[in-house]
Design an enzyme around this catalytic site. Sequence first.
Site, PDB file in Angstrom:
ATOM      1  N   TYR A  99      41.310 102.648  13.590  1.00 46.82           N
ATOM      2  CA  TYR A  99      41.677 101.419  12.879  1.00 46.82           C
ATOM      3  C   TYR A  99      42.595 101.703  11.685  1.00 46.82           C
ATOM      4  O   TYR A  99      43.299 100.814  11.222  1.00 46.82           O
ATOM      5  CB  TYR A  99      40.410 100.709  12.386  1.00 46.82           C
ATOM      6  CG  TYR A  99      39.676  99.903  13.436  1.00 46.82           C
ATOM      7  CD1 TYR A  99      40.050  99.902  14.775  1.00 46.82           C
ATOM      8  CD2 TYR A  99      38.583  99.115  13.067  1.00 46.82           C
ATOM      9  CE1 TYR A  99      39.368  99.146  15.722  1.00 46.82           C
ATOM     10  CE2 TYR A  99      37.889  98.352  14.002  1.00 46.82           C
ATOM     11  CZ  TYR A  99      38.283  98.370  15.321  1.00 46.82           C
ATOM     12  OH  TYR A  99      37.603  97.611  16.242  1.00 46.82           O
ATOM     13  N   GLN A 113      31.047  93.628  12.593  1.00 45.92           N
ATOM     14  CA  GLN A 113      32.449  94.033  12.547  1.00 45.92           C
ATOM     15  C   GLN A 113      33.300  92.827  12.143  1.00 45.92           C
ATOM     16  O   GLN A 113      33.191  91.761  12.741  1.00 45.92           O
ATOM     17  CB  GLN A 113      32.912  94.567  13.906  1.00 45.92           C
ATOM     18  CG  GLN A 113      34.389  94.914  13.894  1.00 45.92           C
ATOM     19  CD  GLN A 113      34.921  95.560  15.162  1.00 45.92           C
ATOM     20  OE1 GLN A 113      35.994  96.132  15.140  1.00 45.92           O
ATOM     21  NE2 GLN A 113      34.197  95.504  16.254  1.00 45.92           N
ATOM     22  N   TYR A 157      34.440 101.745  13.040  1.00 46.00           N
ATOM     23  CA  TYR A 157      35.183 100.583  12.539  1.00 46.00           C
ATOM     24  C   TYR A 157      35.669 100.927  11.130  1.00 46.00           C
ATOM     25  O   TYR A 157      35.421 100.226  10.163  1.00 46.00           O
ATOM     26  CB  TYR A 157      34.305  99.320  12.493  1.00 46.00           C
ATOM     27  CG  TYR A 157      33.626  98.953  13.797  1.00 46.00           C
ATOM     28  CD1 TYR A 157      34.201  99.280  15.023  1.00 46.00           C
ATOM     29  CD2 TYR A 157      32.415  98.261  13.803  1.00 46.00           C
ATOM     30  CE1 TYR A 157      33.577  98.937  16.217  1.00 46.00           C
ATOM     31  CE2 TYR A 157      31.794  97.914  14.993  1.00 46.00           C
ATOM     32  CZ  TYR A 157      32.374  98.256  16.194  1.00 46.00           C
ATOM     33  OH  TYR A 157      31.760  97.910  17.370  1.00 46.00           O
TER      34      TYR A 157
HETATM   35  C1  ABL Z   1      35.638  96.401  19.175  1.00 45.88           C
HETATM   36  O1  ABL Z   1      34.980  97.274  18.684  1.00 45.88           O
HETATM   37  C2  ABL Z   1      34.971  95.328  19.938  1.00 45.88           C
HETATM   38  O2  ABL Z   1      33.868  95.780  20.663  1.00 45.88           O
HETATM   39  C3  ABL Z   1      35.903  94.547  20.839  1.00 45.88           C
HETATM   40  O3  ABL Z   1      35.279  93.389  21.285  1.00 45.88           O
HETATM   41  C4  ABL Z   1      37.172  94.220  20.110  1.00 45.88           C
HETATM   42  O4  ABL Z   1      38.041  93.580  21.000  1.00 45.88           O
HETATM   43  C5  ABL Z   1      37.848  95.473  19.604  1.00 45.88           C
HETATM   44  N1  ABL Z   1      36.953  96.353  18.940  1.00 45.88           N
HETATM   45  C6  ABL Z   1      39.006  95.142  18.705  1.00 45.88           C
HETATM   46  O5  ABL Z   1      39.763  96.247  18.401  1.00 45.88           O
HETATM   47  C7  ABL Z   1      38.391  92.262  20.726  1.00 45.88           C
HETATM   48  C8  ABL Z   1      39.510  91.852  21.649  1.00 45.88           C
HETATM   49  O6  ABL Z   1      40.619  92.730  21.475  1.00 45.88           O
HETATM   50  C9  ABL Z   1      39.925  90.452  21.338  1.00 45.88           C
HETATM   51  O7  ABL Z   1      40.888  90.011  22.257  1.00 45.88           O
HETATM   52  C10 ABL Z   1      38.713  89.543  21.357  1.00 45.88           C
HETATM   53  O8  ABL Z   1      39.091  88.259  20.883  1.00 45.88           O
HETATM   54  C11 ABL Z   1      37.624  90.087  20.484  1.00 45.88           C
HETATM   55  O9  ABL Z   1      37.292  91.389  20.864  1.00 45.88           O
HETATM   56  C12 ABL Z   1      36.358  89.254  20.502  1.00 45.88           C
HETATM   57  O10 ABL Z   1      35.740  89.231  21.756  1.00 45.88           O
END
Ligand code: ABL
Length: 496
Positions: free
Chosen positions: A90, A409, A452
């Site tokens: 990140y 998160q 994260y």
């Molecule tokens: C994470 O750690 C989460 O588990 C994922 O759900 C998350 O992804 C990513 N990181 C983000 O870096 C997102 C999707 O990219 C999005 O399109 C979506 O809207 C969001 O999860 C919520 O479901």
Amino acid sequence: MFCLRSILLLGSCLSLACADLRADLMAAHVESVFSEDAKYPNASAAFNLRFEFHPAAVTYPTSEQQVSEIVKIGKKNNVPVVARSGGHSYIANGIGGRDGSLVVDVMHLKRIDFNKTTNVASVGTGNRNGDIAQALVALGRDVSHGTCPYVGLGGHVTYGGYGYASRIWGLALDDIVGMDAVLPDGSVVKTSDHEHQDIYWALRGAGGSFGIVTTMHFRTHEIPKAATTYRFNWILDVEKSISVLLAYQNASARPDLPNELGIRHELRRGLYPGTVNHSLTGTWNGPADQFYAILDRFLKHYPEPVDSYVHNGTYFESLIYHSDKGTLNTTNPDDHDTFYAKSLATPQDYLLTEEAITKFVHVVANQGQSTTTGWFIQIELWGSKNSAINAFAYNHTSFVLRNTLFVMQFYASSHDKKPPFPQEGFEFLDNAVGSMTSTMPKGWEWSAYTDYIDGNLTTTNWQHLYYGKNYRRLQELKREYDPNFIFGKFPTGIEL
Ligand code: ABL
């Protein structure tokens, strides 16, 4: 020699040092990309475009031996070395989290071997969540891992690795039985409970500060016989938002909640002013006919959902659904984003108060409505007491979160996912976290989750938030193995 070029490239490397680095890498036959090469902009781009760093070089070793040579070359030339697996850090720690690093991209380390006698999978760190899942599920097995198929195993596993099976199997790093790694002196070692135990301990929680893992050895699990994938959605006013979050916390904290339930509560911008969108989503890895009995522990405290999706199917189908991509295949390049993210881990023995949740919901309903960012907040259930994640003592591995109920998160992207990221986006997320941390009574202790990772936390007591009571021992090991910071010079790396 001092020329215009070296001024322009300040931060990547000065020309003399660069020439040595290039000559050494060429002599070692390592595929390398330097700032003057056409491939450099792509090779050095971070997933999170909020960060732009200029590595001294990006290398693509084809073997563990080459990784070792690159580390020795970095050491000789006094250039800090950093591993990149999938590159999704990140805060762009995969390209060093600063200018001037020697990046070791392990993408060519793609082997996956499965031992049918021991059920141990040996997996190169060039693999990603989607790759390992596809290979193992075909054999009727899997390990604990997150939902995003493109996320590389190197960082994901060495800094945690939460997924919907984690309450049964633990985090990805709990499925590790050994790691092959290159140490700061360039030596190639096998680490496990029996060999190089100190490093093995440090790699499972603070990997990037201690070694470059080339192969991970996982115990594997038989996949669940059935899996129910679900999502329920609501649009709720402030008052109802507070009550469902309290209900979510109460139902989550019950120690008799079966570990087969993987669940998170998501919040998003409310469809109307004064509202918040909510979802409950996840996977029930138990018998299909028990699904509603378990989910009702939550749903009976929520209003009727505006819509829902429930699918009684296979474990693999569930991975596909939660991938958000319709496939676990990782051959296409992943999209970039421009975002700020943070986390808040809550202790399972001290629940968030109604007052804290109320303040949080107000931030989300107000600032969450006015912000120009696209955002989500995910409240993942890690606990409670009987969850496999919490079965270990805090110092079983250097990964310290072993008494967690929720990991929340907070994630906001610029409106078009391109730079710049707006100042109000930082303020929104900082306020969302601060609304709870500043309201909870004294004695309540929160933490943060390294997968994260938030670079802005480096201005606070990040050592404690990320590594807790394990930080001191990590420092001792850093002094012993890497006092000159061959590795881990990025923000949130272990300091002396
Ligand atoms: C994470 O750690 C989460 O588990 C994922 O759900 C998350 O992804 C990513 N990181 C983000 O870096 C997102 C999707 O990219 C999005 O399109 C979506 O809207 C969001 O999860 C919520 O479901």
